[in-house]
Design a protein around this motif. Structure first.
Motif, PDB file in Angstrom:
ATOM      1  N   THR A 100     -27.893 -31.477  16.657  1.00  0.00           N
ATOM      2  CA  THR A 100     -27.615 -30.831  17.945  1.00  0.00           C
ATOM      3  C   THR A 100     -27.412 -31.837  19.072  1.00  0.00           C
ATOM      4  N   GLY A 101     -27.362 -33.125  18.722  1.00  0.00           N
ATOM      5  CA  GLY A 101     -27.069 -34.152  19.713  1.00  0.00           C
ATOM      6  C   GLY A 101     -28.194 -34.464  20.666  1.00  0.00           C
ATOM      7  N   ARG A 102     -29.413 -34.096  20.310  1.00  0.00           N
ATOM      8  CA  ARG A 102     -30.560 -34.398  21.155  1.00  0.00           C
ATOM      9  C   ARG A 102     -31.125 -35.772  20.795  1.00  0.00           C
ATOM     10  N   PRO A 103     -31.780 -36.446  21.762  1.00  0.00           N
ATOM     11  CA  PRO A 103     -32.270 -37.801  21.497  1.00  0.00           C
ATOM     12  C   PRO A 103     -33.522 -37.838  20.628  1.00  0.00           C
ATOM     13  N   VAL A 104     -33.543 -38.817  19.724  1.00  0.00           N
ATOM     14  CA  VAL A 104     -34.707 -39.082  18.885  1.00  0.00           C
ATOM     15  C   VAL A 104     -35.246 -40.459  19.247  1.00  0.00           C
ATOM     16  N   VAL A 105     -36.530 -40.520  19.553  1.00  0.00           N
ATOM     17  CA  VAL A 105     -37.203 -41.785  19.873  1.00  0.00           C
ATOM     18  C   VAL A 105     -38.169 -42.113  18.740  1.00  0.00           C
ATOM     19  N   LEU A 106     -37.981 -43.265  18.124  1.00  0.00           N
ATOM     20  CA  LEU A 106     -38.894 -43.712  17.076  1.00  0.00           C
ATOM     21  C   LEU A 106     -39.927 -44.655  17.680  1.00  0.00           C
ATOM     22  N   VAL A 107     -41.173 -44.446  17.286  1.00  0.00           N
ATOM     23  CA  VAL A 107     -42.273 -45.292  17.773  1.00  0.00           C
ATOM     24  C   VAL A 107     -42.945 -45.921  16.561  1.00  0.00           C
ATOM     25  N   ARG A 108     -43.188 -47.224  16.649  1.00  0.00           N
ATOM     26  CA  ARG A 108     -43.800 -47.940  15.519  1.00  0.00           C
ATOM     27  C   ARG A 108     -44.982 -48.758  16.022  1.00  0.00           C
ATOM     28  N   HIS A 109     -46.087 -48.680  15.268  1.00  0.00           N
ATOM     29  CA  HIS A 109     -47.306 -49.397  15.637  1.00  0.00           C
ATOM     30  C   HIS A 109     -47.313 -50.779  14.996  1.00  0.00           C
ATOM     31  N   ALA A 110     -47.617 -51.775  15.801  1.00  0.00           N
ATOM     32  CA  ALA A 110     -47.754 -53.151  15.315  1.00  0.00           C
ATOM     33  C   ALA A 110     -49.214 -53.555  15.450  1.00  0.00           C
ATOM     34  N   VAL A 153     -38.178 -41.256   7.418  1.00  0.00           N
ATOM     35  CA  VAL A 153     -37.669 -41.731   8.710  1.00  0.00           C
ATOM     36  C   VAL A 153     -36.603 -42.801   8.510  1.00  0.00           C
ATOM     37  N   GLU A 154     -36.884 -43.770   7.645  1.00  0.00           N
ATOM     38  CA  GLU A 154     -35.943 -44.873   7.436  1.00  0.00           C
ATOM     39  C   GLU A 154     -34.568 -44.369   6.993  1.00  0.00           C
ATOM     40  N   ASP A 155     -34.557 -43.331   6.139  1.00  0.00           N
ATOM     41  CA  ASP A 155     -33.288 -42.779   5.660  1.00  0.00           C
ATOM     42  C   ASP A 155     -32.485 -42.121   6.779  1.00  0.00           C
ATOM     43  N   ARG A 156     -33.121 -41.837   7.908  1.00  0.00           N
ATOM     44  CA  ARG A 156     -32.458 -41.164   9.032  1.00  0.00           C
ATOM     45  C   ARG A 156     -32.260 -42.103  10.221  1.00  0.00           C
ATOM     46  N   ARG A 157     -32.523 -43.360  10.017  1.00  0.00           N
ATOM     47  CA  ARG A 157     -32.389 -44.328  11.117  1.00  0.00           C
ATOM     48  C   ARG A 157     -30.932 -44.639  11.408  1.00  0.00           C
ATOM     49  N   GLY A 158     -30.714 -45.265  12.567  1.00  0.00           N
ATOM     50  CA  GLY A 158     -29.376 -45.695  12.922  1.00  0.00           C
ATOM     51  C   GLY A 158     -28.797 -44.934  14.090  1.00  0.00           C
ATOM     52  N   GLN A 159     -29.351 -43.746  14.353  1.00  0.00           N
ATOM     53  CA  GLN A 159     -28.852 -42.955  15.465  1.00  0.00           C
ATOM     54  C   GLN A 159     -29.951 -42.636  16.471  1.00  0.00           C
TER      55      GLN A 159
END
Length: 200
Positions: free
Chosen positions: A51-61, A81-87
């Motif tokens: 639907t063109g909405r923004p996705v924000v990925l957060v990663r803990h270090a 998640v990794e399989d859906r990365r890039g956008q």
């Protein structure tokens, strides 16, 4: 519209918190709840992308030696998640519980893009998800938390007191909605609502 209806803004941001392989280490974390969490997170990511909405990925270090440390395999995102990365619209790296204390600045990005509604999913329910949702509520965002797109682990507290992952998730639901920080919903209702666009 009914009182319990969910509206998803056209620019609603999905925050996917710490869905990392290190959380699969049961010998480190102990028993977990909600085996459907990853499937629900993936479904939300697909819906937001479609639907063109923004996705924000957060990663803990985490600190060196932790299963989530940057030099450990567990730092990587889980396959769902990794399989859906890039956008993704943004990738935030953090070292504490709240995604608002990460790099780059999450609030700055949200505000610059006019985003006022957040959907917060991921791991752990009562830790980074709850902390991020609480801060988002304090900062004035409209916050939705699909509890079934999160999971956590059993935890021991003071004087031998321990709670199961399910009990902790229930407490998070009460804390967030009862405390006025966020609205607790289900993935299914979000997916249904995401098909209808609300004018920002």
């Amino acid at each position: 519209m009914t009182e319990n209806a969910i509206e998803i803004a056209a620019d609603s941001a999905l925050l996917v918190i710490d869905v990392q392989k290190g959380f699969d280490d049961a010998s480190f974390w102990g028993p977990r709840d909600n085996p459907d969490a990853e499937e629900n997170i993936a479904a939300l990511m697909d819906a937001w992308r479609e639907t063109g909405r923004p996705v924000v990925l957060v990663r803990h270090a985490s600190r060196p030696g932790s299963v989530l440390a940057p030099d450990r395999p567990g730092h990587a995102f889980k396959d769902c998640v990794e399989d859906r990365r890039g956008q993704e619209a943004l990738l935030v790296t953090k070292t504490v519980n709240s995604a608002f204390y990460g790099t780059p600045d999450l609030a700055g990005w949200l505000d610059a893009n006019g985003v006022r509604q957040l959907v917060v999913a991921g791991i752990q329910t009562n830790m980074c998800v709850e902390t991020t949702a609480r801060m988002a509520g304090n900062l004035g965002y409209e916050v939705l938390v699909p509890l079934d797109a999160t999971h956590t682990f059993d935890l021991e507290g003071p004087d031998g007191l321990s709670l199961t992952a399910g009990e902790l998730a229930a407490a998070t639901a009460v804390n967030l909605q009862g405390g006025g920080f966020a609205r607790v919903v289900t993935t299914a209702r979000l997916l249904e609502a995401a098909a209808a666009v609300r004018t920002p």
